[in-house]
Structures are given as structure tokens and as C-alpha cells.
Design a protein around this motif. Structure first.
Motif, mmCIF file in Angstrom:
data_model
loop_
_atom_site.group_PDB
_atom_site.id
_atom_site.type_symbol
_atom_site.label_atom_id
_atom_site.label_comp_id
_atom_site.label_asym_id
_atom_site.label_seq_id
_atom_site.Cartn_x
_atom_site.Cartn_y
_atom_site.Cartn_z
ATOM 1 N N ARG A 288 0.829 -1.191 0.000
ATOM 2 C CA ARG A 288 0.000 0.000 0.000
ATOM 3 C C ARG A 288 0.872 1.254 0.000
ATOM 4 O O ARG A 288 1.901 1.315 0.665
ATOM 5 N N ILE A 289 0.459 2.251 -0.804
ATOM 6 C CA ILE A 289 1.143 3.538 -0.808
ATOM 7 C C ILE A 289 0.621 4.361 0.368
ATOM 8 O O ILE A 289 -0.581 4.652 0.457
ATOM 9 N N ASN A 290 1.508 4.754 1.278
ATOM 10 C CA ASN A 290 1.096 5.441 2.497
ATOM 11 C C ASN A 290 1.346 6.943 2.474
ATOM 12 O O ASN A 290 0.670 7.692 3.176
ATOM 13 N N THR A 291 2.321 7.394 1.677
ATOM 14 C CA THR A 291 2.688 8.808 1.711
ATOM 15 C C THR A 291 2.852 9.340 0.298
ATOM 16 O O THR A 291 3.044 8.581 -0.663
ATOM 17 N N VAL A 292 2.800 10.667 0.188
ATOM 18 C CA VAL A 292 3.013 11.312 -1.110
ATOM 19 C C VAL A 292 4.422 11.043 -1.627
ATOM 20 O O VAL A 292 4.593 10.754 -2.828
ATOM 21 N N PRO A 293 5.468 11.108 -0.812
ATOM 22 C CA PRO A 293 6.804 10.754 -1.323
ATOM 23 C C PRO A 293 6.879 9.336 -1.881
ATOM 24 O O PRO A 293 7.553 9.093 -2.883
ATOM 25 N N GLU A 294 6.180 8.386 -1.243
ATOM 26 C CA GLU A 294 6.154 7.025 -1.767
ATOM 27 C C GLU A 294 5.487 6.976 -3.139
ATOM 28 O O GLU A 294 5.951 6.275 -4.042
ATOM 29 N N THR A 296 5.363 9.446 -5.262
ATOM 30 C CA THR A 296 6.282 10.091 -6.196
ATOM 31 C C THR A 296 7.355 9.119 -6.667
ATOM 32 O O THR A 296 7.703 9.082 -7.851
#
Length: 320
Positions: A288-294, A296
């Protein structure tokens, strides 16, 4: 400022290394047994790559490089000199308009491509037409458009030329069979003749496009979208000529090549026995993608769903 002796030598080494000619680690001689991304991080990048062409002598690579949504598409050139590959450069005649789908003539001295640059004296033309540039004294000349027998007021795409000069290309025309078809314009007495649409062994009522023809003109590899045996967003098919010179019924290249995404822009590097094509397939995130940097990071990976160039050795296609 006076540097200590060790620092002086370090600076000299850095200056010397900066002056060295940069080269790309590309090896056309490798014939992979399994499908691979070609030139990962060098040619295939997070940007949109497609339409590779390799010169017959193996000393030039030309491919289409675009931004993420393909509002900008240019022809990029890499040259091999003294066994070293140069850095990527946009061809001198490209960069002002959308130029795509390069193809080398059999002698390597003509480069065909499709472009939406204005044709003739009509500056309002934005449809795609087929152009070519000639290699003279190591430089590509100003491109010329094929005449109006080939280039119409509608789009013409994906030029591919056999050794005798016959031209295969993609278009949508009233005399066609489907939504988009593959046409042939024979080369006779120094000029291209009126195109004819290939018959129902190749073209159907749906979309056929991006046809590669081999120099002997007895093998055709192309893409189609909408066929019952398709695997997804568009598959690669092939047809070979029979003993009478007619095209056999086209066959799907199967799961070794095709995915559930768009697979297109075929090319065979015959001297090195490799098959290349473009695919929009992606590698999904493992978790799962948890953060905006991830997000990106995922968006800027090579396998982000933008076009990339793939290759595999030719005999793995199992053409019959």
C-alpha cells in the motif's frame, strides 16, 4: 588558495574525469532468452519511449522520446564510434514538432518517420505524414515529405520499408476495411504508387496498426486492438507469406510477448537476431502507498506504465 598535496591530486583527477567522453553502456549483441526491458535507466526511463530503429550496421539507434502525456515527442539518436556509444541527442531536424516512428532503409542511408510538421506550403496542416531524411557525409539532411499519393489530409503513421523500397504504413481511409488499417505502397520506377489496403488476412473491422516489414518482404509483424483473441489493450500479431506470395492468416504472438496492456511498435534487428517492441505494461507497487513521497517514487520508476522498449531473441517468437 594553496591546496595540500593530496587534495591537489584529487582535483586533477576530477578535472581529468570530467574531460573524458561520456559513454552509454549499451550492448546490442546480447540476445536475451527472456523478455527484458532494453537499456533500463538509459534508454527505457520514467519518460515515454517507443518506436526503436537500429541501423543495419548497428552503429546508430533512433527512438521516440516523449514527455509523460506525449504532448512533446522527439527523435533521439545515439551513435557508436570506436566501440563507444555517445550520449543521447535529439536529431537536428527534430524538436520543433511531434516526430515519431523512425525506420532505417535497408542500406541505412534513409530514415523514414512520421511527423505532424506542416507539409508543403500549408502552415495550418497538423495531421501526421510520412517523411524521410537522407544521410549525407555523416549528417541527416532536411526531411522531405512523400508525395500526395501516400500523404493525404488524414494521418499516415508508422512507415516500414522492405529492401526493394515497398512502403507499409498505417492509415484510416474510405477504401479501408476497419477502423485503422495497414496499407502498402509499392516503389516502382523511382516513386511510390497509389497505396492499397492489405486484405482480410491482415486487416479486420477493428484496429490494425504499426506494421513492421522485413527486408525480404515475407514477414509482417503488427499490432491490433479489438480482436477476439486479444489479451488486453492491443496485441502484436504476425503473418508470413505462403509459396504463392500471399499473406497467411495473422496469428497472435502469445503471452511470451503480449500483456494485458498495449503492446506495439515492433522492430527486428536482423543482424543481431533480436526482436524489439514497445509496451505500456507496468509493475504494480508491492505494498500500500502510504505517503506522497512514496507515490512520487512509484510514479518515477521505469515501469510506471509509460511506454518502454523491450527485447528478446528472435527465435523465442516461435514463428511458424
Amino acid at each position: 588558495m594553496k591546496y595540500p598535496l593530496p587534495y591537489f591530486f584529487i582535483i586533477i583527477l576530477l578535472i581529468a574525469s570530467c574531460k573524458k567522453e561520456k559513454t552509454l553502456a549499451i550492448d546490442l549483441e546480447i540476445s536475451p532468452e527472456q523478455l527484458e526491458v532494453f537499456g533500463k535507466d538509459l534508454i527505457s526511463t520514467p519518460l515515454f519511449e517507443r518506436d526503436i530503429a537500429i541501423s543495419p550496421d548497428g552503429n546508430q539507434i533512433v527512438y521516440t522520446l516523449g514527455n509523460y502525456n506525449q504532448t512533446i515527442r522527439t527523435l533521439v539518436n545515439i551513435k557508436k564510434e570506436d566501440d563507444k556509444w555517445s550520449q543521447k541527442v535529439i536529431l537536428p531536424f527534430s524538436g520543433n514538432y511531434n516526430d515519431i516512428e523512425p525506420f532505417f532503409a535497408a542500406d541505412g542511408r534513409k530514415l523514414f518517420f512520421a511527423s505532424n510538421r506542416p507539409i508543403g506550403r500549408d502552415s495550418t496542416r497538423t495531421d501526421y505524414n510520412i517523411w524521410y531524411s537522407e544521410l549525407v557525409d555523416g549528417h541527416w539532411n532536411k526531411p522531405l515529405a512523400l508525395d500526395t499519393l501516400v500523404n493525404s489530409q488524414q494521418d499516415e503513421f508508422y512507415p516500414s520499408v522492405s529492401a526493394n523500397g515497398n512502403l507499409y504504413f498505417t492509415a484510416t481511409r474510405t477504401e479501408g476495411i476497419g477502423r485503422e488499417d495497414i496499407f502498402l505502397s509499392t516503389f516502382s520506377e523511382g516513386k511510390y504508387q497509389a497505396p492499397i489496403v492489405l486484405d482480410s488476412t491482415i486487416n479486420t473491422k477493428v484496429f490494425e496498426f504499426n506494421a513492421y516489414i522485413n527486408p525480404e518482404e515475407d514477414l509482417l509483424i503488427f499490432s491490433s486492438y479489438g480482436r477476439p483473441d486479444g489479451l488486453g489493450g492491443g496485441d502484436l500479431y504476425y503473418s508470413k507469406k505462403d509459396k504463392t506470395g500471399n499473406w497467411r492468416e495473422a496469428k497472435n504472438l502469445g503471452v511470451v510477448i503480449n500483456s494485458d496492456k498495449l503492446d506495439y511498435c515492433p522492430f527486428i534487428d536482423i543482424p543481431r537476431n533480436n526482436f524489439y517492441f514497445t509496451s505500456d505494461r507496468a509493475k504494480p507497487a508491492k505494498e500500500r502507498i502510504n505517503t506522497v513521497p512514496e507515490l512520487t517514487i512509484e510514479a518515477n520508476k521505469v515501469l510506471n506504465g509509460m511506454g518502454n522498449i523491450y527485447r528478446i531473441r528472435m527465435d523465442k517468437l516461435n514463428l511458424k
